[in-house]
Design a protein around this motif. Structure first.
Motif, PDB file in Angstrom:
ATOM      1  N   GLY A   1       0.828  -1.207   0.000  1.00  0.00           N
ATOM      2  CA  GLY A   1       0.000   0.000   0.000  1.00  0.00           C
ATOM      3  C   GLY A   1       0.859   1.252   0.000  1.00  0.00           C
ATOM      4  N   LEU A   2       1.985   1.184   0.682  1.00  0.00           N
ATOM      5  CA  LEU A   2       2.877   2.345   0.741  1.00  0.00           C
ATOM      6  C   LEU A   2       3.510   2.630  -0.625  1.00  0.00           C
ATOM      7  CD1 LEU A   2       4.656   1.575   4.132  1.00  0.00           C
ATOM      8  CD2 LEU A   2       2.756   3.141   3.707  1.00  0.00           C
ATOM      9  N   ILE A   3       3.888   1.584  -1.320  1.00  0.00           N
ATOM     10  CA  ILE A   3       4.487   1.755  -2.643  1.00  0.00           C
ATOM     11  C   ILE A   3       3.469   2.380  -3.596  1.00  0.00           C
ATOM     12  CG2 ILE A   3       5.466   0.565  -4.641  1.00  0.00           C
ATOM     13  CD1 ILE A   3       6.633  -1.487  -2.634  1.00  0.00           C
ATOM     14  N   THR A   4       2.255   1.857  -3.575  1.00  0.00           N
ATOM     15  CA  THR A   4       1.201   2.405  -4.435  1.00  0.00           C
ATOM     16  C   THR A   4       0.901   3.853  -4.074  1.00  0.00           C
ATOM     17  OG1 THR A   4       0.210   0.243  -4.826  1.00  0.00           O
ATOM     18  CG2 THR A   4      -1.215   2.158  -5.132  1.00  0.00           C
ATOM     19  N   ALA A   5       0.772   4.136  -2.790  1.00  0.00           N
ATOM     20  CA  ALA A   5       0.483   5.515  -2.357  1.00  0.00           C
ATOM     21  C   ALA A   5       1.575   6.464  -2.845  1.00  0.00           C
ATOM     22  CB  ALA A   5       0.337   5.578  -0.845  1.00  0.00           C
ATOM     23  N   GLY A   6       2.811   6.052  -2.749  1.00  0.00           N
ATOM     24  CA  GLY A   6       3.915   6.886  -3.228  1.00  0.00           C
ATOM     25  C   GLY A   6       3.870   7.088  -4.737  1.00  0.00           C
ATOM     26  N   ALA A   7       3.563   6.024  -5.454  1.00  0.00           N
ATOM     27  CA  ALA A   7       3.519   6.104  -6.921  1.00  0.00           C
ATOM     28  C   ALA A   7       2.364   6.972  -7.421  1.00  0.00           C
ATOM     29  CB  ALA A   7       3.412   4.702  -7.518  1.00  0.00           C
ATOM     30  N   LEU A   8       1.286   7.042  -6.650  1.00  0.00           N
ATOM     31  CA  LEU A   8       0.105   7.801  -7.081  1.00  0.00           C
ATOM     32  C   LEU A   8       0.033   9.201  -6.466  1.00  0.00           C
ATOM     33  CD1 LEU A   8      -2.602   4.984  -7.063  1.00  0.00           C
ATOM     34  CD2 LEU A   8      -1.345   5.912  -9.020  1.00  0.00           C
ATOM     35  N   ALA A   9       1.064   9.583  -5.712  1.00  0.00           N
ATOM     36  CA  ALA A   9       1.090  10.925  -5.125  1.00  0.00           C
ATOM     37  C   ALA A   9       0.928  11.971  -6.229  1.00  0.00           C
ATOM     38  CB  ALA A   9       2.395  11.151  -4.366  1.00  0.00           C
ATOM     39  N   GLY A  10       0.025  12.904  -6.005  1.00  0.00           N
ATOM     40  CA  GLY A  10      -0.267  13.935  -6.995  1.00  0.00           C
ATOM     41  C   GLY A  10      -1.363  13.538  -7.975  1.00  0.00           C
ATOM     42  N   ARG A  11      -1.704  12.244  -8.008  1.00  0.00           N
ATOM     43  CA  ARG A  11      -2.751  11.776  -8.906  1.00  0.00           C
ATOM     44  C   ARG A  11      -4.047  11.461  -8.172  1.00  0.00           C
ATOM     45  NH1 ARG A  11      -0.886   7.503 -13.132  1.00  0.00           N
ATOM     46  NH2 ARG A  11      -2.695   8.364 -14.197  1.00  0.00           N
ATOM     47  N   LEU A  12      -3.948  11.279  -6.852  1.00  0.00           N
ATOM     48  CA  LEU A  12      -5.113  11.063  -5.997  1.00  0.00           C
ATOM     49  C   LEU A  12      -4.992  12.009  -4.806  1.00  0.00           C
ATOM     50  CD1 LEU A  12      -5.417   7.150  -5.829  1.00  0.00           C
ATOM     51  CD2 LEU A  12      -7.034   8.721  -6.912  1.00  0.00           C
ATOM     52  N   PRO A  13      -6.119  12.423  -4.227  1.00  0.00           N
ATOM     53  CA  PRO A  13      -6.049  13.288  -3.046  1.00  0.00           C
ATOM     54  C   PRO A  13      -5.406  12.567  -1.864  1.00  0.00           C
ATOM     55  CG  PRO A  13      -8.336  12.967  -3.754  1.00  0.00           C
ATOM     56  CD  PRO A  13      -7.484  12.156  -4.648  1.00  0.00           C
ATOM     57  N   GLU A  14      -4.942  13.341  -0.920  1.00  0.00           N
ATOM     58  CA  GLU A  14      -4.219  12.802   0.233  1.00  0.00           C
ATOM     59  C   GLU A  14      -5.029  11.758   0.998  1.00  0.00           C
ATOM     60  OE1 GLU A  14      -0.887  12.131   2.261  1.00  0.00           O
ATOM     61  OE2 GLU A  14      -1.038  13.520   0.575  1.00  0.00           O
ATOM     62  N   ASP A  15      -6.348  11.970   1.165  1.00  0.00           N
ATOM     63  CA  ASP A  15      -7.129  10.984   1.923  1.00  0.00           C
ATOM     64  C   ASP A  15      -7.190   9.643   1.211  1.00  0.00           C
ATOM     65  OD1 ASP A  15      -8.875  12.095  -0.005  1.00  0.00           O
ATOM     66  OD2 ASP A  15     -10.627  11.869   1.280  1.00  0.00           O
ATOM     67  N   ALA A  16      -7.171   9.634  -0.116  1.00  0.00           N
ATOM     68  CA  ALA A  16      -7.152   8.378  -0.869  1.00  0.00           C
ATOM     69  C   ALA A  16      -5.796   7.690  -0.711  1.00  0.00           C
ATOM     70  CB  ALA A  16      -7.455   8.633  -2.337  1.00  0.00           C
ATOM     71  N   LEU A  17      -4.718   8.467  -0.763  1.00  0.00           N
ATOM     72  CA  LEU A  17      -3.378   7.905  -0.583  1.00  0.00           C
ATOM     73  C   LEU A  17      -3.220   7.319   0.820  1.00  0.00           C
ATOM     74  CD1 LEU A  17      -1.311  10.726  -2.323  1.00  0.00           C
ATOM     75  CD2 LEU A  17      -2.023   8.520  -3.308  1.00  0.00           C
TER      76      LEU A  17
END
Length: 176
Positions: free
Chosen positions: A67-83
């Motif tokens: 989940g951490l890897i995905t959240a990092g990869a999608l930073a800027g593409r999804l809002p913070e609460d989704a990350l």
């Protein structure tokens, strides 16, 4: 923001040909139904559900990073609460998030795991007959904890959730 259609394409590119695609589609489509029920943005919830396991194979067995890897990869593409929801959806990361979006993701993911383990008809029957303290899936007591806690926090009943379950054979491609 990443749309659900873009998230679906990303899912197909990263996990295509694996059982995880069906799992992520189930989670995303259930998330959209939960969002509608709770008055939240269905497109965001669906995209979050579709993306939550994109790093499943990249963690190489180190579930503290799932989940951490995905959240990092999608930073800027999804809002913070989704990350934050993606980063916290697996308890083994040590991350926590207690937003409705995070609870929705934990709930949809736990329900998808239970449905996969039991098959649709047994799964629905057990949900309809479930009493707190029962075991939904033998050997996976954490599912009961997640399902019980998140449904309570979201103000939902399991019987209501059974009406929101996506088609188990063909989760929706995308709803624009």
């Amino acid at each position: 923001m990443l749309t659900a259609a873009e998230a679906r394409d990303l899912l197909d590119r990263r996990l295509g040909g694996t059982r995880l695609v069906r799992h992520c589609l189930f989670v995303g489509d259930l998330m959209a139904a939960l969002a509608k029920r709770l008055g939240a943005p269905a497109e965001l919830w669906r995209a979050t559900g579709y993306c939550h396991d994109l790093d499943y194979f990249a963690v190489d067995g180190d579930w503290s990073r799932h989940g951490l890897i995905t959240a990092g990869a999608l930073a800027g593409r999804l809002p913070e609460d989704a990350l934050e929801a993606i980063a916290a959806h697996d308890h083994r990361t040590g991350c926590t998030a207690a937003t409705p979006l995070a609870d929705g993701l934990k709930l949809a993911d736990a329900l998808a795991v239970a449905e996969e383990a039991l098959g649709r008809s047994v799964f629905v029957t057990r949900l309809l007959q479930y009493v707190p303290g029962d075991t939904l899936v033998a050997g996976r007591p954490w599912l009961d904890t997640i399902i019980g806690q998140t449904t309570a926090r979201l103000g939902l009943e399991l019987i209501e959730i059974t009406t929101m379950l996506p088609n188990s054979e063909e989760p929706e491609r995308d709803r624009r």
